[in-house]
Design a protein around this motif. Structure first.
Motif, PDB file in Angstrom:
ATOM      1  N   ALA A  36      37.407  44.858  31.852  1.00  0.00           N
ATOM      2  CA  ALA A  36      36.604  43.805  31.220  1.00  0.00           C
ATOM      3  C   ALA A  36      37.470  42.631  30.779  1.00  0.00           C
ATOM      4  O   ALA A  36      37.059  41.479  30.904  1.00  0.00           O
ATOM      5  CB  ALA A  36      35.827  44.371  30.036  1.00  0.00           C
ATOM      6  N   ALA A  37      38.682  42.918  30.295  1.00  0.00           N
ATOM      7  CA  ALA A  37      39.567  41.845  29.824  1.00  0.00           C
ATOM      8  C   ALA A  37      39.948  40.908  30.967  1.00  0.00           C
ATOM      9  O   ALA A  37      40.045  39.687  30.778  1.00  0.00           O
ATOM     10  CB  ALA A  37      40.820  42.438  29.183  1.00  0.00           C
ATOM     11  N   VAL A  38      40.148  41.467  32.153  1.00  0.00           N
ATOM     12  CA  VAL A  38      40.504  40.645  33.314  1.00  0.00           C
ATOM     13  C   VAL A  38      39.318  39.771  33.719  1.00  0.00           C
ATOM     14  O   VAL A  38      39.469  38.579  34.000  1.00  0.00           O
ATOM     15  CB  VAL A  38      40.961  41.540  34.492  1.00  0.00           C
ATOM     16  CG1 VAL A  38      41.135  40.717  35.767  1.00  0.00           C
ATOM     17  CG2 VAL A  38      42.248  42.264  34.135  1.00  0.00           C
ATOM     18  N   ILE A  39      38.130  40.348  33.714  1.00  0.00           N
ATOM     19  CA  ILE A  39      36.924  39.586  34.058  1.00  0.00           C
ATOM     20  C   ILE A  39      36.727  38.443  33.061  1.00  0.00           C
ATOM     21  O   ILE A  39      36.453  37.309  33.451  1.00  0.00           O
ATOM     22  CB  ILE A  39      35.698  40.519  34.111  1.00  0.00           C
ATOM     23  CG1 ILE A  39      35.864  41.512  35.264  1.00  0.00           C
ATOM     24  CG2 ILE A  39      34.410  39.712  34.266  1.00  0.00           C
ATOM     25  CD1 ILE A  39      34.860  42.647  35.268  1.00  0.00           C
ATOM     26  N   GLU A  40      36.892  38.748  31.789  1.00  0.00           N
ATOM     27  CA  GLU A  40      36.745  37.703  30.762  1.00  0.00           C
ATOM     28  C   GLU A  40      37.785  36.601  30.928  1.00  0.00           C
ATOM     29  O   GLU A  40      37.492  35.425  30.763  1.00  0.00           O
ATOM     30  CB  GLU A  40      36.820  38.306  29.360  1.00  0.00           C
ATOM     31  CG  GLU A  40      35.551  39.007  28.951  1.00  0.00           C
ATOM     32  CD  GLU A  40      34.310  38.131  29.090  1.00  0.00           C
ATOM     33  OE1 GLU A  40      34.283  37.009  28.545  1.00  0.00           O
ATOM     34  OE2 GLU A  40      33.359  38.561  29.764  1.00  0.00           O
ATOM     35  N   ARG A  41      39.019  36.991  31.251  1.00  0.00           N
ATOM     36  CA  ARG A  41      40.077  35.999  31.466  1.00  0.00           C
ATOM     37  C   ARG A  41      39.722  35.089  32.642  1.00  0.00           C
ATOM     38  O   ARG A  41      39.877  33.866  32.553  1.00  0.00           O
ATOM     39  CB  ARG A  41      41.410  36.698  31.715  1.00  0.00           C
ATOM     40  CG  ARG A  41      42.575  35.713  31.797  1.00  0.00           C
ATOM     41  CD  ARG A  41      43.884  36.408  32.090  1.00  0.00           C
ATOM     42  NE  ARG A  41      43.844  36.933  33.454  1.00  0.00           N
ATOM     43  CZ  ARG A  41      44.303  38.128  33.828  1.00  0.00           C
ATOM     44  NH1 ARG A  41      44.848  38.939  32.961  1.00  0.00           N
ATOM     45  NH2 ARG A  41      44.225  38.517  35.081  1.00  0.00           N
ATOM     46  N   GLU A  42      39.206  35.666  33.710  1.00  0.00           N
ATOM     47  CA  GLU A  42      38.823  34.862  34.879  1.00  0.00           C
ATOM     48  C   GLU A  42      37.642  33.949  34.542  1.00  0.00           C
ATOM     49  O   GLU A  42      37.605  32.796  34.976  1.00  0.00           O
ATOM     50  CB  GLU A  42      38.484  35.764  36.070  1.00  0.00           C
ATOM     51  CG  GLU A  42      39.671  36.533  36.608  1.00  0.00           C
ATOM     52  CD  GLU A  42      40.770  35.639  37.157  1.00  0.00           C
ATOM     53  OE1 GLU A  42      40.696  35.274  38.325  1.00  0.00           O
ATOM     54  OE2 GLU A  42      41.718  35.319  36.397  1.00  0.00           O
ATOM     55  N   ARG A  43      36.701  34.437  33.754  1.00  0.00           N
ATOM     56  CA  ARG A  43      35.578  33.584  33.327  1.00  0.00           C
ATOM     57  C   ARG A  43      36.082  32.431  32.466  1.00  0.00           C
ATOM     58  O   ARG A  43      35.597  31.301  32.574  1.00  0.00           O
ATOM     59  CB  ARG A  43      34.545  34.405  32.558  1.00  0.00           C
ATOM     60  CG  ARG A  43      33.729  35.292  33.459  1.00  0.00           C
ATOM     61  CD  ARG A  43      32.656  36.045  32.704  1.00  0.00           C
ATOM     62  NE  ARG A  43      31.863  36.853  33.620  1.00  0.00           N
ATOM     63  CZ  ARG A  43      31.355  38.039  33.335  1.00  0.00           C
ATOM     64  NH1 ARG A  43      31.534  38.555  32.130  1.00  0.00           N
ATOM     65  NH2 ARG A  43      30.665  38.707  34.225  1.00  0.00           N
ATOM     66  N   GLY A  44      37.050  32.715  31.618  1.00  0.00           N
ATOM     67  CA  GLY A  44      37.646  31.661  30.793  1.00  0.00           C
ATOM     68  C   GLY A  44      38.358  30.627  31.640  1.00  0.00           C
ATOM     69  O   GLY A  44      38.239  29.420  31.398  1.00  0.00           O
ATOM     70  N   ARG A  45      39.094  31.092  32.648  1.00  0.00           N
ATOM     71  CA  ARG A  45      39.773  30.164  33.555  1.00  0.00           C
ATOM     72  C   ARG A  45      38.766  29.297  34.292  1.00  0.00           C
ATOM     73  O   ARG A  45      38.984  28.099  34.471  1.00  0.00           O
ATOM     74  CB  ARG A  45      40.609  30.939  34.575  1.00  0.00           C
ATOM     75  CG  ARG A  45      41.869  31.509  34.019  1.00  0.00           C
ATOM     76  CD  ARG A  45      42.648  32.227  35.098  1.00  0.00           C
ATOM     77  NE  ARG A  45      43.901  32.752  34.552  1.00  0.00           N
ATOM     78  CZ  ARG A  45      44.634  33.663  35.136  1.00  0.00           C
ATOM     79  NH1 ARG A  45      44.265  34.173  36.301  1.00  0.00           N
ATOM     80  NH2 ARG A  45      45.740  34.080  34.579  1.00  0.00           N
ATOM     81  N   LEU A  46      37.665  29.909  34.722  1.00  0.00           N
ATOM     82  CA  LEU A  46      36.623  29.146  35.417  1.00  0.00           C
ATOM     83  C   LEU A  46      36.070  28.047  34.512  1.00  0.00           C
ATOM     84  O   LEU A  46      35.958  26.894  34.934  1.00  0.00           O
ATOM     85  CB  LEU A  46      35.506  30.090  35.877  1.00  0.00           C
ATOM     86  CG  LEU A  46      34.299  29.433  36.547  1.00  0.00           C
ATOM     87  CD1 LEU A  46      34.714  28.653  37.791  1.00  0.00           C
ATOM     88  CD2 LEU A  46      33.247  30.483  36.892  1.00  0.00           C
ATOM     89  N   ALA A  47      35.760  28.391  33.271  1.00  0.00           N
ATOM     90  CA  ALA A  47      35.227  27.396  32.336  1.00  0.00           C
ATOM     91  C   ALA A  47      36.234  26.269  32.102  1.00  0.00           C
ATOM     92  O   ALA A  47      35.863  25.088  32.073  1.00  0.00           O
ATOM     93  CB  ALA A  47      34.851  28.059  31.012  1.00  0.00           C
TER      94      ALA A  47
END
Length: 69
Positions: free
Chosen positions: A41-52
């Protein structure tokens, strides 16, 4: 001067293209069910943050380019 404006427009255009390439890559990754199924989940959240962040950056660069005319 006009040369400086042209160079700045070119720089902004290149940065926008780079940001949009990264946005596309991140969107593809975040739409990949295999990635979502096995990534922590932490990796997915990090990627979502990068996208934003990339989306915000692209929007700011586009505004700056429009401002230059």
């Amino acid at each position: 001067s006009m040369v400086d404006l042209a160079a700045e427009r070119q720089r902004l255009t290149q940065e926008i293209a780079q940001a949009e390439t990264e946005i596309a890559r991140l969107e593809t990754r975040l739409a990949d069910q295999a990635f979502l199924g096995k990534a922590p989940a932490a990796v997915i959240e990090r990627e979502r943050g990068r996208l934003a962040e990339r989306q915000d950056r692209a929007a700011r660069l586009k505004q700056e380019l429009e401002r230059l005319g």
